[in-house]
Design a protein around this motif. Structure first.
Motif, PDB file in Angstrom:
ATOM      1  N   ASP A 194       3.230  -9.364  -9.742  1.00 41.16           N
ATOM      2  CA  ASP A 194       3.557 -10.076  -8.564  1.00 41.16           C
ATOM      3  C   ASP A 194       2.253 -10.271  -7.653  1.00 41.16           C
ATOM      4  OD1 ASP A 194       6.195 -10.430  -8.144  1.00 41.16           O
ATOM      5  OD2 ASP A 194       6.449  -9.653  -6.184  1.00 41.16           O
ATOM      6  N   MET A 195       1.560  -9.233  -7.506  1.00 43.02           N
ATOM      7  CA  MET A 195       0.359  -8.992  -6.972  1.00 43.02           C
ATOM      8  C   MET A 195      -0.776 -10.119  -7.444  1.00 43.02           C
ATOM      9  SD  MET A 195      -1.816  -5.688  -5.777  1.00 43.02           S
ATOM     10  CE  MET A 195      -3.029  -5.762  -7.387  1.00 43.02           C
ATOM     11  N   MET A 196      -0.666 -10.036  -8.784  1.00 42.50           N
ATOM     12  CA  MET A 196      -1.865 -10.769  -9.427  1.00 42.50           C
ATOM     13  C   MET A 196      -1.365 -12.356  -9.725  1.00 42.50           C
ATOM     14  SD  MET A 196      -4.100  -8.678 -10.012  1.00 42.50           S
ATOM     15  CE  MET A 196      -5.120  -9.297 -11.454  1.00 42.50           C
ATOM     16  N   GLU A 197      -0.231 -12.428  -9.732  1.00 42.15           N
ATOM     17  CA  GLU A 197       0.490 -13.953  -9.717  1.00 42.15           C
ATOM     18  C   GLU A 197      -0.039 -14.660  -8.651  1.00 42.15           C
ATOM     19  OE1 GLU A 197       4.114 -15.300 -12.273  1.00 42.15           O
ATOM     20  OE2 GLU A 197       4.499 -13.572 -11.124  1.00 42.15           O
ATOM     21  N   LYS A 198      -0.197 -14.104  -7.388  1.00 42.44           N
ATOM     22  CA  LYS A 198      -0.482 -14.660  -6.088  1.00 42.44           C
ATOM     23  C   LYS A 198      -2.033 -14.612  -6.141  1.00 42.44           C
ATOM     24  CE  LYS A 198       3.403 -12.911  -3.329  1.00 42.44           C
ATOM     25  NZ  LYS A 198       3.771 -11.330  -3.435  1.00 42.44           N
ATOM     26  N   ARG A 199      -2.628 -13.586  -6.496  1.00 47.11           N
ATOM     27  CA  ARG A 199      -4.308 -13.570  -6.494  1.00 47.11           C
ATOM     28  C   ARG A 199      -4.621 -14.628  -7.190  1.00 47.11           C
ATOM     29  NH1 ARG A 199      -8.518 -14.321  -5.708  1.00 47.11           N
ATOM     30  NH2 ARG A 199     -10.422 -13.091  -5.265  1.00 47.11           N
ATOM     31  N   ILE A 200      -4.213 -14.684  -8.591  1.00 48.40           N
ATOM     32  CA  ILE A 200      -5.069 -15.930  -9.328  1.00 48.40           C
ATOM     33  C   ILE A 200      -5.020 -17.419  -9.024  1.00 48.40           C
ATOM     34  CG2 ILE A 200      -5.120 -14.392 -11.283  1.00 48.40           C
ATOM     35  CD1 ILE A 200      -2.997 -16.275 -12.815  1.00 48.40           C
ATOM     36  N   GLY A 228      -9.277  -3.849 -14.518  1.00 47.15           N
ATOM     37  CA  GLY A 228      -8.308  -3.029 -14.494  1.00 47.15           C
ATOM     38  C   GLY A 228      -6.934  -3.367 -14.543  1.00 47.15           C
ATOM     39  N   PHE A 229      -6.652  -4.602 -15.071  1.00 49.65           N
ATOM     40  CA  PHE A 229      -5.443  -5.493 -15.214  1.00 49.65           C
ATOM     41  C   PHE A 229      -5.663  -6.110 -16.599  1.00 49.65           C
ATOM     42  CE2 PHE A 229      -3.114  -9.413 -14.886  1.00 49.65           C
ATOM     43  CZ  PHE A 229      -1.611  -8.852 -14.934  1.00 49.65           C
ATOM     44  N   PRO A 230      -5.040  -6.304 -17.494  1.00 50.91           N
ATOM     45  CA  PRO A 230      -3.708  -5.661 -17.571  1.00 50.91           C
ATOM     46  C   PRO A 230      -3.903  -4.142 -17.946  1.00 50.91           C
ATOM     47  CG  PRO A 230      -4.068  -6.832 -19.736  1.00 50.91           C
ATOM     48  CD  PRO A 230      -5.025  -7.281 -18.620  1.00 50.91           C
ATOM     49  N   ARG A 231      -2.915  -3.407 -17.770  1.00 51.91           N
ATOM     50  CA  ARG A 231      -3.010  -1.858 -18.014  1.00 51.91           C
ATOM     51  C   ARG A 231      -1.782  -1.527 -18.848  1.00 51.91           C
ATOM     52  NH1 ARG A 231      -6.539  -0.095 -13.856  1.00 51.91           N
ATOM     53  NH2 ARG A 231      -7.002   1.893 -13.912  1.00 51.91           N
ATOM     54  N   THR A 232      -1.038  -2.187 -19.309  1.00 51.58           N
ATOM     55  CA  THR A 232       0.103  -2.009 -19.876  1.00 51.58           C
ATOM     56  C   THR A 232       0.403  -3.335 -20.799  1.00 51.58           C
ATOM     57  OG1 THR A 232       2.015  -2.637 -18.541  1.00 51.58           O
ATOM     58  CG2 THR A 232       1.175  -0.503 -18.469  1.00 51.58           C
ATOM     59  N   ILE A 233       1.165  -3.071 -22.019  1.00 50.77           N
ATOM     60  CA  ILE A 233       1.483  -4.205 -23.056  1.00 50.77           C
ATOM     61  C   ILE A 233       2.324  -5.219 -21.933  1.00 50.77           C
ATOM     62  CG2 ILE A 233       3.047  -4.960 -24.792  1.00 50.77           C
ATOM     63  CD1 ILE A 233       0.313  -3.534 -25.801  1.00 50.77           C
ATOM     64  N   ALA A 234       3.344  -4.880 -21.182  1.00 48.79           N
ATOM     65  CA  ALA A 234       4.240  -5.563 -20.417  1.00 48.79           C
ATOM     66  C   ALA A 234       3.525  -6.439 -19.368  1.00 48.79           C
ATOM     67  CB  ALA A 234       5.196  -4.660 -19.713  1.00 48.79           C
ATOM     68  N   GLN A 235       2.051  -5.565 -18.685  1.00 41.09           N
ATOM     69  CA  GLN A 235       1.161  -6.624 -17.907  1.00 41.09           C
ATOM     70  C   GLN A 235       0.616  -7.548 -18.837  1.00 41.09           C
ATOM     71  OE1 GLN A 235      -1.098  -4.212 -15.538  1.00 41.09           O
ATOM     72  NE2 GLN A 235       0.399  -2.788 -14.754  1.00 41.09           N
ATOM     73  N   GLY A 273       0.792  -1.329  -0.094  1.00 43.46           N
ATOM     74  CA  GLY A 273       0.189   0.014  -0.044  1.00 43.46           C
ATOM     75  C   GLY A 273       0.690   1.283  -0.027  1.00 43.46           C
ATOM     76  N   LYS A 274       1.938   1.191   0.887  1.00 42.76           N
ATOM     77  CA  LYS A 274       2.613   2.392   0.847  1.00 42.76           C
ATOM     78  C   LYS A 274       3.471   2.674  -0.376  1.00 42.76           C
ATOM     79  CE  LYS A 274       3.784   1.843   5.650  1.00 42.76           C
ATOM     80  NZ  LYS A 274       4.709   1.241   6.535  1.00 42.76           N
ATOM     81  N   LYS A 275       3.894   1.557  -1.011  1.00 45.68           N
ATOM     82  CA  LYS A 275       4.651   1.601  -2.244  1.00 45.68           C
ATOM     83  C   LYS A 275       3.499   2.232  -3.401  1.00 45.68           C
ATOM     84  CE  LYS A 275       7.459  -2.255  -2.817  1.00 45.68           C
ATOM     85  NZ  LYS A 275       7.710  -3.582  -3.434  1.00 45.68           N
ATOM     86  N   ALA A 276       2.284   1.880  -3.554  1.00 51.25           N
ATOM     87  CA  ALA A 276       1.301   2.257  -4.346  1.00 51.25           C
ATOM     88  C   ALA A 276       0.715   3.607  -4.202  1.00 51.25           C
ATOM     89  CB  ALA A 276       0.270   1.184  -4.463  1.00 51.25           C
ATOM     90  N   ASP A 305       4.867  -1.859 -13.229  1.00 52.29           N
ATOM     91  CA  ASP A 305       4.258  -3.209 -13.558  1.00 52.29           C
ATOM     92  C   ASP A 305       4.710  -4.297 -12.628  1.00 52.29           C
ATOM     93  OD1 ASP A 305       3.253  -2.347 -15.714  1.00 52.29           O
ATOM     94  OD2 ASP A 305       4.907  -2.334 -17.156  1.00 52.29           O
ATOM     95  N   ASP A 306       6.158  -4.319 -12.162  1.00 58.75           N
ATOM     96  CA  ASP A 306       6.443  -5.496 -11.418  1.00 58.75           C
ATOM     97  C   ASP A 306       5.589  -5.808 -10.166  1.00 58.75           C
ATOM     98  OD1 ASP A 306       7.588  -3.262 -10.443  1.00 58.75           O
ATOM     99  OD2 ASP A 306       9.578  -4.215  -9.641  1.00 58.75           O
ATOM    100  N   VAL A 307       5.307  -4.876  -9.660  1.00 58.88           N
ATOM    101  CA  VAL A 307       4.760  -4.763  -8.191  1.00 58.88           C
ATOM    102  C   VAL A 307       3.024  -5.458  -8.623  1.00 58.88           C
ATOM    103  CG1 VAL A 307       3.543  -3.456  -6.388  1.00 58.88           C
ATOM    104  CG2 VAL A 307       5.575  -2.487  -7.448  1.00 58.88           C
TER     105      VAL A 307
END
Ligand code: AMP
Length: 212
Positions: free
Chosen positions: A66-72, A85-92, A46-49, A61-63
């Motif tokens: 990481d978060m989505m990898e765990k969630r799914i 709201g995800f993905p929001r970039t080509i990298a994502q 939260g502090k990072k975001a 993107d990396d944050v």
């Protein structure tokens, strides 16, 4: 069923995701909601975001990946999920492809909720959300029965800080630069389903169901 919901901020992705989630009994995974919860709890994530979110910019993107990898991988995702709201970039989007492949999963569709740019500012600045349950309202298009109070849980309705006009304009600029290219990305993969996002919520939902 695994779905991605695409569209500019404020086109009603969250509302449609809630309806799809109910209809097909699959969870709605909203990166914005997850991040807002983390900010409220003042967690490390939260502090990072927070600084990125406050300005209307994107969290790195990396944050997010990481978060989505765990969630799914959580158990409620066993029968599929809707990404809001995800993905929001080509990298994502590339990271999502890899994530799904690694888990032997496949994206069914990317649904684009399409609304003309000039309508979006009004939609966002008029949006109110329940601070308790997250339900979404609009002061003109979808007002609660009692002003300022959530119909579902009686919670207080608030305006998100990033729905203030100045921040909205920045979010739209970032959408155009970084997220809009995903339309071509999913179109090339034959996954894109375009839905007209103007009209009553139920009518838009009928259009969504028709393309699924
Ligand atoms: P939203 O509720 O989807 O509009 O998200 C609110 C804010 O959270 C955005 O303005 C971003 O700062 C951040 N956010 C949400 N999803 C993402 C994402 N996929 N990538 C980067 N930042 C995100």
């Amino acid at each position: 069923m695994i779905l991605v919901l695409l569209g500019a901020p404020g086109v009603g992705k969250g509302t449609q995701a809630q309806l799809i989630s109910k209809e097909f009994s699959i969870p709605q995974i909203s990166t914005g909601d997850i991040l807002r919860k983390e900010v409220k709890e003042e967690s490390e994530l939260g502090k990072k975001a927070k600084t990125f979110m406050d300005s209307g910019g994107l969290v790195p993107d990396d944050v997010i990946v990481d978060m989505m990898e765990k969630r799914i991988k959580e158990s409620d995702c066993a029968n599929g999920f809707i990404l809001d709201g995800f993905p929001r970039t080509i990298a994502q989007a590339d990271a999502l492809d890899k994530m799904l492949e690694k888990n032997n999963l496949k994206l069914d569709s990317a649904i684009l909720v399409d609304v003309a740019q000039d309508k979006i500012v009004e939609r966002l600045t008029g949006r109110r959300v329940c601070e308790k349950c997250g339900a979404v309202y609009h002061i003109k298009n979808n007002p609660p029965k009692k002003e300022g109070i959530c119909d579902l849980c009686g919670g207080k309705l608030i305006q998100r800080d990033d729905d203030k006009e100045e921040i909205v304009l920045n979010r739209l600029k970032i959408y155009e630069e970084l997220t809009q290219p995903l339309i071509a990305y999913y179109s090339e993969k034959n996954k894109l389903k375009k839905v007209d996002g103007v009209g009553a919520i139920e009518d838009i939902f009928k259009r969504v169901k028709a393309v699924l």
